[in-house]
Design a protein around this motif. Structure first.
Motif, PDB file in Angstrom:
ATOM      1  N   ALA A 128       1.223 -10.565  93.088  1.00 15.90           N
ATOM      2  CA  ALA A 128       1.902 -11.185  94.229  1.00 15.90           C
ATOM      3  C   ALA A 128       0.875 -11.896  95.117  1.00 15.90           C
ATOM      4  N   ARG A 129      -0.244 -11.222  95.349  1.00 12.20           N
ATOM      5  CA  ARG A 129      -1.276 -11.772  96.226  1.00 12.20           C
ATOM      6  C   ARG A 129      -1.933 -13.007  95.565  1.00 12.20           C
ATOM      7  N   THR A 130      -2.298 -12.857  94.299  1.00  4.77           N
ATOM      8  CA  THR A 130      -3.021 -13.942  93.629  1.00  4.77           C
ATOM      9  C   THR A 130      -2.154 -15.183  93.461  1.00  4.77           C
ATOM     10  N   GLU A 131      -0.903 -14.988  93.027  1.00  2.00           N
ATOM     11  CA  GLU A 131      -0.059 -16.168  92.789  1.00  2.00           C
ATOM     12  C   GLU A 131       0.204 -16.923  94.096  1.00  2.00           C
ATOM     13  N   ALA A 132       0.438 -16.168  95.196  1.00  2.68           N
ATOM     14  CA  ALA A 132       0.699 -16.829  96.477  1.00  2.68           C
ATOM     15  C   ALA A 132      -0.551 -17.589  96.935  1.00  2.68           C
ATOM     16  N   ALA A 133      -1.724 -16.955  96.776  1.00  2.00           N
ATOM     17  CA  ALA A 133      -2.970 -17.610  97.210  1.00  2.00           C
ATOM     18  C   ALA A 133      -3.261 -18.829  96.328  1.00  2.00           C
TER      19      ALA A 133
ATOM     20  N   GLU B 219       4.344 -24.993  90.329  1.00  2.00           N
ATOM     21  CA  GLU B 219       4.534 -23.915  89.338  1.00  2.00           C
ATOM     22  C   GLU B 219       3.921 -22.609  89.842  1.00  2.00           C
ATOM     23  N   GLU B 220       2.768 -22.695  90.496  1.00  2.00           N
ATOM     24  CA  GLU B 220       2.155 -21.465  91.031  1.00  2.00           C
ATOM     25  C   GLU B 220       3.044 -20.867  92.121  1.00  2.00           C
ATOM     26  N   GLY B 221       3.629 -21.764  92.943  1.00  2.00           N
ATOM     27  CA  GLY B 221       4.555 -21.293  93.978  1.00  2.00           C
ATOM     28  C   GLY B 221       5.767 -20.621  93.339  1.00  2.00           C
ATOM     29  N   ARG B 222       6.205 -21.169  92.205  1.00  2.00           N
ATOM     30  CA  ARG B 222       7.356 -20.586  91.499  1.00  2.00           C
ATOM     31  C   ARG B 222       6.975 -19.227  90.911  1.00  2.00           C
ATOM     32  N   HIS B 223       5.736 -19.085  90.420  1.00  2.00           N
ATOM     33  CA  HIS B 223       5.285 -17.765  89.942  1.00  2.00           C
ATOM     34  C   HIS B 223       5.360 -16.749  91.081  1.00  2.00           C
ATOM     35  N   ALA B 224       4.871 -17.161  92.262  1.00  4.95           N
ATOM     36  CA  ALA B 224       4.878 -16.246  93.412  1.00  4.95           C
ATOM     37  C   ALA B 224       6.311 -15.858  93.767  1.00  4.95           C
ATOM     38  N   GLU B 225       7.198 -16.857  93.721  1.00  3.36           N
ATOM     39  CA  GLU B 225       8.609 -16.611  94.035  1.00  3.36           C
ATOM     40  C   GLU B 225       9.242 -15.656  93.012  1.00  3.36           C
ATOM     41  N   ILE B 226       8.935 -15.865  91.734  1.00  3.17           N
ATOM     42  CA  ILE B 226       9.490 -15.019  90.673  1.00  3.17           C
ATOM     43  C   ILE B 226       9.048 -13.571  90.886  1.00  3.17           C
ATOM     44  N   ILE B 227       7.775 -13.384  91.222  1.00  6.78           N
ATOM     45  CA  ILE B 227       7.276 -12.015  91.424  1.00  6.78           C
ATOM     46  C   ILE B 227       7.947 -11.388  92.643  1.00  6.78           C
ATOM     47  N   ALA B 228       8.114 -12.184  93.702  1.00  3.80           N
ATOM     48  CA  ALA B 228       8.774 -11.657  94.900  1.00  3.80           C
ATOM     49  C   ALA B 228      10.220 -11.252  94.576  1.00  3.80           C
ATOM     50  N   LEU B 229      10.924 -12.094  93.813  1.00  8.48           N
ATOM     51  CA  LEU B 229      12.320 -11.800  93.478  1.00  8.48           C
ATOM     52  C   LEU B 229      12.423 -10.599  92.542  1.00  8.48           C
ATOM     53  N   LEU B 230      11.525 -10.568  91.551  1.00 10.17           N
ATOM     54  CA  LEU B 230      11.554  -9.466  90.578  1.00 10.17           C
ATOM     55  C   LEU B 230      11.296  -8.124  91.268  1.00 10.17           C
ATOM     56  N   THR B 231      10.238  -8.080  92.075  1.00  8.10           N
ATOM     57  CA  THR B 231       9.894  -6.798  92.701  1.00  8.10           C
ATOM     58  C   THR B 231      10.982  -6.366  93.681  1.00  8.10           C
ATOM     59  N   SER B 232      11.583  -7.309  94.383  1.00  7.31           N
ATOM     60  CA  SER B 232      12.632  -6.879  95.318  1.00  7.31           C
ATOM     61  C   SER B 232      13.890  -6.467  94.550  1.00  7.31           C
ATOM     62  N   HIS B 233      14.200  -7.186  93.442  1.00 12.78           N
ATOM     63  CA  HIS B 233      15.399  -6.838  92.666  1.00 12.78           C
ATOM     64  C   HIS B 233      15.294  -5.417  92.083  1.00 12.78           C
ATOM     65  N   TYR B 234      14.122  -5.069  91.559  1.00 10.73           N
ATOM     66  CA  TYR B 234      13.979  -3.760  90.901  1.00 10.73           C
ATOM     67  C   TYR B 234      13.392  -2.691  91.819  1.00 10.73           C
ATOM     68  N   GLY B 235      13.261  -3.016  93.092  1.00 12.73           N
ATOM     69  CA  GLY B 235      12.783  -2.011  94.055  1.00 12.73           C
ATOM     70  C   GLY B 235      11.342  -1.578  93.811  1.00 12.73           C
ATOM     71  N   ILE B 236      10.498  -2.518  93.431  1.00 14.99           N
ATOM     72  CA  ILE B 236       9.082  -2.201  93.215  1.00 14.99           C
ATOM     73  C   ILE B 236       8.332  -2.485  94.520  1.00 14.99           C
ATOM     74  N   PRO B 237       7.688  -1.464  95.091  1.00 14.66           N
ATOM     75  CA  PRO B 237       6.994  -1.717  96.354  1.00 14.66           C
ATOM     76  C   PRO B 237       5.766  -2.602  96.158  1.00 14.66           C
ATOM     77  N   VAL B 238       5.589  -3.541  97.060  1.00 14.65           N
ATOM     78  CA  VAL B 238       4.406  -4.416  97.008  1.00 14.65           C
ATOM     79  C   VAL B 238       3.721  -4.346  98.363  1.00 14.65           C
ATOM     80  N   ALA B 239       2.426  -4.091  98.335  1.00 15.05           N
ATOM     81  CA  ALA B 239       1.676  -3.985  99.595  1.00 15.05           C
ATOM     82  C   ALA B 239       1.670  -5.333 100.309  1.00 15.05           C
ATOM     83  N   PRO B 240       1.898  -5.325 101.627  1.00 13.68           N
ATOM     84  CA  PRO B 240       1.886  -6.604 102.345  1.00 13.68           C
ATOM     85  C   PRO B 240       0.499  -7.246 102.284  1.00 13.68           C
TER      86      PRO B 240
END
Ligand code: FE2
Ligand code: FE2
Length: 295
Positions: A54-59, A86-107
């Motif tokens: 999440a951190r790397t794709e957003a950065a 595309e990198e922004g889309r990767h970040a978005e996909i990870i954000a959506l995936l982790t929120s959909h499946y309830g995977i905690p991500v450190a801010p």
């Protein structure tokens, strides 16, 4: 085979056009997330990658998008801006995936814009060359063992292929920039590039050692106690067979693009040299279907 002069206008157009023409348009919010059973969900949650990804794709998105905004050559600009998208889309996909499946991500902190977008892109790109090479092999192990739901495998496969396009672009773009510099300035370029590549490699070694020890910074290295020991989930494989698989996958993923373009050589070349000295044990996983499929 037809050759192309590295650094020529034709080379520049070719690697940009290949990149733009192979872009696959879709929106992250249109992805339909498959329903997972408890085992599938725990496997996904146990992957030690979410905080870092999440951190790397957003950065990376901010870094690449900044260069896309500042690039003045319209052909390069279009391709780099598309890569930033595309990198922004990767970040978005990870954000959506982790929120959909309830995977905690450190801010994480909002990534800042780079001061020198060209060298930041180059440094990040070589980091991607390192990461992608091993990710291709790891991903294929997961695919062969059907470790994840087939819809997630298909989605990750597409992301892997996008990363393959990114590293193809970066090595051609770096060679193009270098070739267009006056001869006397090329050694400076080479030294600066070597320094950046070394820094990226050092970063990875540090991260791998933290993960292997299971004591990586808990926000980055391990998640839910998953460490490299989890390789047991993928069956018994040796370092040799894993590296052979990475090489095979790297070649397969890059083989579909115009053969006149340069391919990454640093990581595959180093791994090939390593394979020459690594002991041979049993037949490896160097092919797409290596008998890892569950019976
Ligand atoms: Fe990415
Ligand atoms: Fe990328």
């Amino acid at each position: 085979m037809e050759r192309i002069k590295i650094g020529s206008e034709e080379h520049g157009r070719l690697f940009c056009n290949v990149f733009v023409d192979t872009h696959r348009p879709f929106r992250a919010q249109d992805i339909r997330w498959p329903e997972l059973d408890e085992v599938g969900l725990q496997r996904l949650k146990g992957l030690p990658v979410w905080n870092e990804a999440a951190r790397t794709e957003a950065a990376t998105a901010v870094k690449v998008q900044t260069l896309g905004e500042e690039e003045t050559d319209p052909i390069l600009k279009e391709a780099i801006a598309l890569q930033g998208y595309e990198e922004g889309r990767h970040a978005e996909i990870i954000a959506l995936l982790t929120s959909h499946y309830g995977i905690p991500v450190a801010p994480a902190e909002e990534p800042g814009r780079p001061k020198n977008p060209t060298w930041t892109f180059l440094r990040t790109g070589y980091g991607e060359c390192l990461d992608s090479f091993f990710a291709f092999g790891l991903f294929d192990l997961g695919r062969q063992t059907r470790f994840f739901h087939e819809d997630l495998i298909a989605l990750f496969d597409q992301i892997m292929q996008e990363e393959a396009r990114h590293i193809l672009f970066i090595v051609n773009w770096a060679a193009y920039l270098r070739a267009r510099r006056p001869l006397v300035l090329r050694p400076v370029f080479d030294a600066r590039r070597a320094w950046n590549v070394t820094a990226q490699a050092f970063d990875r070694v540090k991260g791998a050692m933290q993960m292997a020890g299971g004591n990586g910074a808990s926000s980055e290295g391990t998640q839910d106690g998953f460490t490299l020991k989890s390789h047991t989930a993928f069956g018994d494989f040796t370092l040799r067979s894993f590296l052979e698989l990475c090489l095979a996958e790297n070649e397969r993923r890059l083989a579909i693009y115009d053969t006149r373009l340069l391919r990454p050589t640093l990581v595959p070349g180093t791994v090939r040299a390593l394979l020459r000295v690594l002991p041979r044990k049993k037949p490896g996983l160097g092919t797409r279907d290596s008998g890892l499929e569950p019976k």
